[in-house]
Design a protein around this motif. Structure first.
Motif, PDB file in Angstrom:
ATOM      1  N   LYS A 314       0.813  -1.224   0.000  1.00  0.00           N
ATOM      2  CA  LYS A 314       0.000   0.000   0.000  1.00  0.00           C
ATOM      3  C   LYS A 314       0.843   1.269   0.000  1.00  0.00           C
ATOM      4  CE  LYS A 314      -3.606  -2.514   2.500  1.00  0.00           C
ATOM      5  NZ  LYS A 314      -4.562  -2.522   3.622  1.00  0.00           N
ATOM      6  N   VAL A 315       1.969   1.220  -0.717  1.00  0.00           N
ATOM      7  CA  VAL A 315       2.839   2.393  -0.802  1.00  0.00           C
ATOM      8  C   VAL A 315       2.105   3.553  -1.461  1.00  0.00           C
ATOM      9  CG1 VAL A 315       4.977   3.277  -1.821  1.00  0.00           C
ATOM     10  CG2 VAL A 315       4.940   0.988  -0.800  1.00  0.00           C
ATOM     11  N   ASP A 316       1.204   3.224  -2.384  1.00  0.00           N
ATOM     12  CA  ASP A 316       0.457   4.269  -3.088  1.00  0.00           C
ATOM     13  C   ASP A 316      -0.569   4.952  -2.196  1.00  0.00           C
ATOM     14  OD1 ASP A 316      -0.747   1.629  -3.162  1.00  0.00           O
ATOM     15  OD2 ASP A 316      -2.353   2.519  -4.347  1.00  0.00           O
ATOM     16  N   GLU A 317      -0.939   4.313  -1.078  1.00  0.00           N
ATOM     17  CA  GLU A 317      -1.964   4.876  -0.195  1.00  0.00           C
ATOM     18  C   GLU A 317      -1.379   5.643   0.985  1.00  0.00           C
ATOM     19  OE1 GLU A 317      -4.715   1.884   1.070  1.00  0.00           O
ATOM     20  OE2 GLU A 317      -4.684   0.829  -0.855  1.00  0.00           O
ATOM     21  N   ALA A 318      -0.078   5.533   1.200  1.00  0.00           N
ATOM     22  CA  ALA A 318       0.539   6.132   2.394  1.00  0.00           C
ATOM     23  C   ALA A 318       0.727   7.632   2.218  1.00  0.00           C
ATOM     24  CB  ALA A 318       1.881   5.467   2.670  1.00  0.00           C
ATOM     25  N   SER A 319       0.382   8.390   3.260  1.00  0.00           N
ATOM     26  CA  SER A 319       0.590   9.835   3.218  1.00  0.00           C
ATOM     27  C   SER A 319       2.056  10.189   3.437  1.00  0.00           C
ATOM     28  CB  SER A 319      -0.269  10.519   4.288  1.00  0.00           C
ATOM     29  OG  SER A 319       0.054  10.012   5.582  1.00  0.00           O
ATOM     30  N   ASN A 320       2.807   9.290   4.110  1.00  0.00           N
ATOM     31  CA  ASN A 320       4.254   9.475   4.262  1.00  0.00           C
ATOM     32  C   ASN A 320       4.888   8.096   4.422  1.00  0.00           C
ATOM     33  OD1 ASN A 320       4.655   8.771   7.211  1.00  0.00           O
ATOM     34  ND2 ASN A 320       3.139  10.398   7.399  1.00  0.00           N
ATOM     35  N   LEU A 321       6.199   8.039   4.178  1.00  0.00           N
ATOM     36  CA  LEU A 321       6.902   6.758   4.188  1.00  0.00           C
ATOM     37  C   LEU A 321       8.063   6.729   5.186  1.00  0.00           C
ATOM     38  CD1 LEU A 321       6.923   6.307   0.323  1.00  0.00           C
ATOM     39  CD2 LEU A 321       5.578   4.970   1.943  1.00  0.00           C
ATOM     40  N   GLY A 322       8.036   7.646   6.141  1.00  0.00           N
ATOM     41  CA  GLY A 322       9.103   7.686   7.130  1.00  0.00           C
ATOM     42  C   GLY A 322       9.187   6.437   7.985  1.00  0.00           C
ATOM     43  N   THR A 323       8.073   5.728   8.108  1.00  0.00           N
ATOM     44  CA  THR A 323       8.052   4.502   8.913  1.00  0.00           C
ATOM     45  C   THR A 323       9.091   3.501   8.425  1.00  0.00           C
ATOM     46  OG1 THR A 323       5.725   4.751   9.516  1.00  0.00           O
ATOM     47  CG2 THR A 323       6.625   2.535   9.601  1.00  0.00           C
ATOM     48  N   VAL A 324       9.311   3.449   7.113  1.00  0.00           N
ATOM     49  CA  VAL A 324      10.284   2.501   6.553  1.00  0.00           C
ATOM     50  C   VAL A 324      11.670   2.761   7.130  1.00  0.00           C
ATOM     51  CG1 VAL A 324      11.370   1.657   4.441  1.00  0.00           C
ATOM     52  CG2 VAL A 324       8.942   2.284   4.422  1.00  0.00           C
ATOM     53  N   LEU A 325      12.087   4.031   7.126  1.00  0.00           N
ATOM     54  CA  LEU A 325      13.412   4.377   7.665  1.00  0.00           C
ATOM     55  C   LEU A 325      13.485   4.111   9.168  1.00  0.00           C
ATOM     56  CD1 LEU A 325      14.311   7.721   5.844  1.00  0.00           C
ATOM     57  CD2 LEU A 325      15.188   5.442   5.396  1.00  0.00           C
ATOM     58  N   ASN A 326      12.422   4.448   9.879  1.00  0.00           N
ATOM     59  CA  ASN A 326      12.420   4.240  11.336  1.00  0.00           C
ATOM     60  C   ASN A 326      12.585   2.768  11.688  1.00  0.00           C
ATOM     61  OD1 ASN A 326      11.979   6.982  11.693  1.00  0.00           O
ATOM     62  ND2 ASN A 326       9.764   6.774  11.921  1.00  0.00           N
ATOM     63  N   LEU A 327      11.842   1.903  10.993  1.00  0.00           N
ATOM     64  CA  LEU A 327      11.901   0.467  11.290  1.00  0.00           C
ATOM     65  C   LEU A 327      13.271  -0.108  10.967  1.00  0.00           C
ATOM     66  CD1 LEU A 327       8.384  -0.735  10.041  1.00  0.00           C
ATOM     67  CD2 LEU A 327       9.144  -0.386  12.403  1.00  0.00           C
ATOM     68  N   LEU A 328      13.861   0.333   9.849  1.00  0.00           N
ATOM     69  CA  LEU A 328      15.182  -0.174   9.479  1.00  0.00           C
ATOM     70  C   LEU A 328      16.249   0.292  10.462  1.00  0.00           C
ATOM     71  CD1 LEU A 328      15.139   0.230   5.586  1.00  0.00           C
ATOM     72  CD2 LEU A 328      14.877  -1.864   6.922  1.00  0.00           C
ATOM     73  N   TYR A 329      16.033   1.447  11.074  1.00  0.00           N
ATOM     74  CA  TYR A 329      16.972   1.961  12.075  1.00  0.00           C
ATOM     75  C   TYR A 329      16.961   1.079  13.330  1.00  0.00           C
ATOM     76  CZ  TYR A 329      19.032   5.184  15.508  1.00  0.00           C
ATOM     77  OH  TYR A 329      19.808   5.747  16.493  1.00  0.00           O
ATOM     78  N   HIS A 330      15.776   0.693  13.769  1.00  0.00           N
ATOM     79  CA  HIS A 330      15.647  -0.127  14.981  1.00  0.00           C
ATOM     80  C   HIS A 330      15.801  -1.620  14.699  1.00  0.00           C
ATOM     81  CE1 HIS A 330      14.498   3.072  17.746  1.00  0.00           C
ATOM     82  NE2 HIS A 330      13.720   3.567  16.803  1.00  0.00           N
ATOM     83  N   PHE A 331      15.404  -2.055  13.504  1.00  0.00           N
ATOM     84  CA  PHE A 331      15.454  -3.482  13.153  1.00  0.00           C
ATOM     85  C   PHE A 331      16.126  -3.622  11.785  1.00  0.00           C
ATOM     86  CE2 PHE A 331      11.565  -2.552  15.521  1.00  0.00           C
ATOM     87  CZ  PHE A 331      11.668  -3.409  16.607  1.00  0.00           C
ATOM     88  N   PRO A 332      17.443  -3.532  11.707  1.00  0.00           N
ATOM     89  CA  PRO A 332      18.132  -3.630  10.414  1.00  0.00           C
ATOM     90  C   PRO A 332      17.801  -4.945   9.713  1.00  0.00           C
ATOM     91  CG  PRO A 332      19.633  -2.892  12.136  1.00  0.00           C
ATOM     92  CD  PRO A 332      18.382  -3.326  12.831  1.00  0.00           C
ATOM     93  N   THR A 333      17.082  -4.852   8.613  1.00  0.00           N
ATOM     94  CA  THR A 333      16.602  -6.026   7.898  1.00  0.00           C
ATOM     95  C   THR A 333      16.607  -5.737   6.401  1.00  0.00           C
ATOM     96  OG1 THR A 333      15.124  -6.540   9.758  1.00  0.00           O
ATOM     97  CG2 THR A 333      14.702  -7.691   7.699  1.00  0.00           C
ATOM     98  N   THR A 334      16.775  -6.785   5.615  1.00  0.00           N
ATOM     99  CA  THR A 334      16.743  -6.657   4.158  1.00  0.00           C
ATOM    100  C   THR A 334      15.327  -6.336   3.688  1.00  0.00           C
ATOM    101  OG1 THR A 334      18.551  -8.245   3.933  1.00  0.00           O
ATOM    102  CG2 THR A 334      17.199  -7.865   1.986  1.00  0.00           C
ATOM    103  N   LEU A 335      15.209  -5.481   2.690  1.00  0.00           N
ATOM    104  CA  LEU A 335      13.920  -5.192   2.059  1.00  0.00           C
ATOM    105  C   LEU A 335      13.753  -6.069   0.830  1.00  0.00           C
ATOM    106  CD1 LEU A 335      13.931  -1.260   2.148  1.00  0.00           C
ATOM    107  CD2 LEU A 335      12.828  -2.819   3.747  1.00  0.00           C
TER     108      LEU A 335
END
Length: 366
Positions: A314-335
């Motif tokens: 649902k990337v097309d529905e999100a008003s912002n995508l900062g959550t992606v960076l935040n999660l990768l900061y706390h939980f370094p994981t492959t996308l």
């Protein structure tokens, strides 16, 4: 709430009775197999019993599975891992608080405003804009160059990207896990269509999402259209048998039932299912429309299943995508992949770090 018991000679026959009597939204509460007739337990005919009810999140479990504690060394390893994760998160939370205090004591810059508007944590935003002139305090710079520098820094945070890599020999098994409503079933249909129709691989579908009949039917329709087989499994043993049966395929995709991150019993059941094969590659499916705090809780609780990759929908529905960076900061994981719509087999692509970075900065005007 209407609860009813159904008896039949096979599981498909029992499910058909449930659908006819209770409808597509029925919830399966319990299933069991038993033998009927015969002499002293011999020569009896195998029967199937299914207890179902109308869809209700509060429906009580009729038969509670007994939890079997893992081995002692596994418990200790889990405790150590949990403690390390908690300490890491505490450290990062302290950094965030210190950064927030620093931000409160001075006015924010235009770049910081854009990042904070995307719900990017202050400590992350601060590190992204450090050293970049943004016009604050008379420091001027070329707007185009400023944007490029910021995009490049965000891209660096999104370097771990890897899709489903199919080996020339052997069978690749991939399971999609996650909470309800994030689009796992539609996403798995997109993946199946792309690998089967566009790339010509032999693909099989397995669904363990037997809580809602409609979910099974949806995937069956997709399977028929794509031309790939679908199997329904109700237990880890049945999954093990199904994987063995489809060992000749290039790719087996497993659709799991949506699990509540706050339901420990459901997560334990999911762990038992995935433990059938240690080589199952798990993708944790997350919706970019989920609030960051909720997304953090989801990832934190699903970490017991050790997901290998994050898949964002649902990337097309999100008003912002900062959550992606935040999660990768706390939980370094492959996308792995991101979806941008409901169309099958389109609207899915391997994460493009540059595209994602530009989407995060879409409100920054040069």
């Amino acid at each position: 709430m209407k609860v009813k018991l159904f008896t039949a000679h096979s599981m498909p026959e029992a499910m058909a009775q449930v659908k006819q009597d209770l409808g597509r939204d029925a919830v399966i509460l319990h299933t069991r197999r038993f033998k009927k007739g015969g002499i002293l337990g011999f020569f009896g005919r195998e029967m199937v019993e299914v207890m179902a009810a109308l869809d209700s999140p509060a429906a009580p479990s009729v038969e509670k599975k007994q939890w079997i504690p893992p081995a002692a060394n596994t418990i200790e390893d889990t405790k150590i891992t949990a403690m390390q994760l908690e300490m890491s998160n505490m450290r990062k939370m302290m950094e965030q608080m210190l950064c927030q205090f620093s931000q409160d004591s001075k006015s924010t810059s235009p770049l910081m405003d854009v990042l904070l508007k995307n719900d990017i944590e202050p400590v992350i935003a601060e590190s992204l804009i450090k050293g970049i002139p943004d016009g604050k305090n008379g420091a001027a710079g070329d707007p185009g160059m400023i944007r490029k520098l910021l995009v490049d820094r965000i891209v660096q945070c999104l370097q771990g990207i890897d899709g489903i890599d199919i080996s020339p020999s052997g069978c690749k098994t991939v399971a999609l896990i996650g909470p309800t409503g994030v689009g796992k079933t539609t996403t798995i249909a997109k993946l199946a269509a792309n690998f089967a129709l566009k790339e010509g691989y032999k693909v099989a579908l397995i669904t363990a999402d037997t809580y809602r009949i409609a979910a099974v039917e949806q995937l069956k329709i997709y399977g028929d259209i794509i031309g790939v087989p679908l199997e329904i499994v109700y237990s880890p043993d049945e999954l093990r048998t199904a994987l063995y049966r489809h060992g000749d395929k290039h790719l087996v995709l497993i659709d799991t039932a949506g699990r509540s991150p706050s339901n420990r019993e459901q997560l334990t059941e999911l762990q038992e299912l995935l433990a059938v094969d240690p080589y199952i590659e798990t993708h944790l499916v997350l919706s970019t429309t989920t609030k960051y705090r909720d997304a953090f809780e989801i990832v934190n609780k699903f970490s017991v299943c050790s997901p290998h990759k994050f898949l964002f929908t649902k990337v097309d529905e999100a008003s912002n995508l900062g959550t992606v960076l935040n999660l990768l900061y706390h939980f370094p994981t492959t996308l792995s992949y991101m979806t941008t719509g409901q169309s099958v087999p389109d609207d899915i692509e391997l994460v493009n770090s540059t595209k994602l970075a530009n989407m995060i900065l879409r409100d920054y005007h040069e």
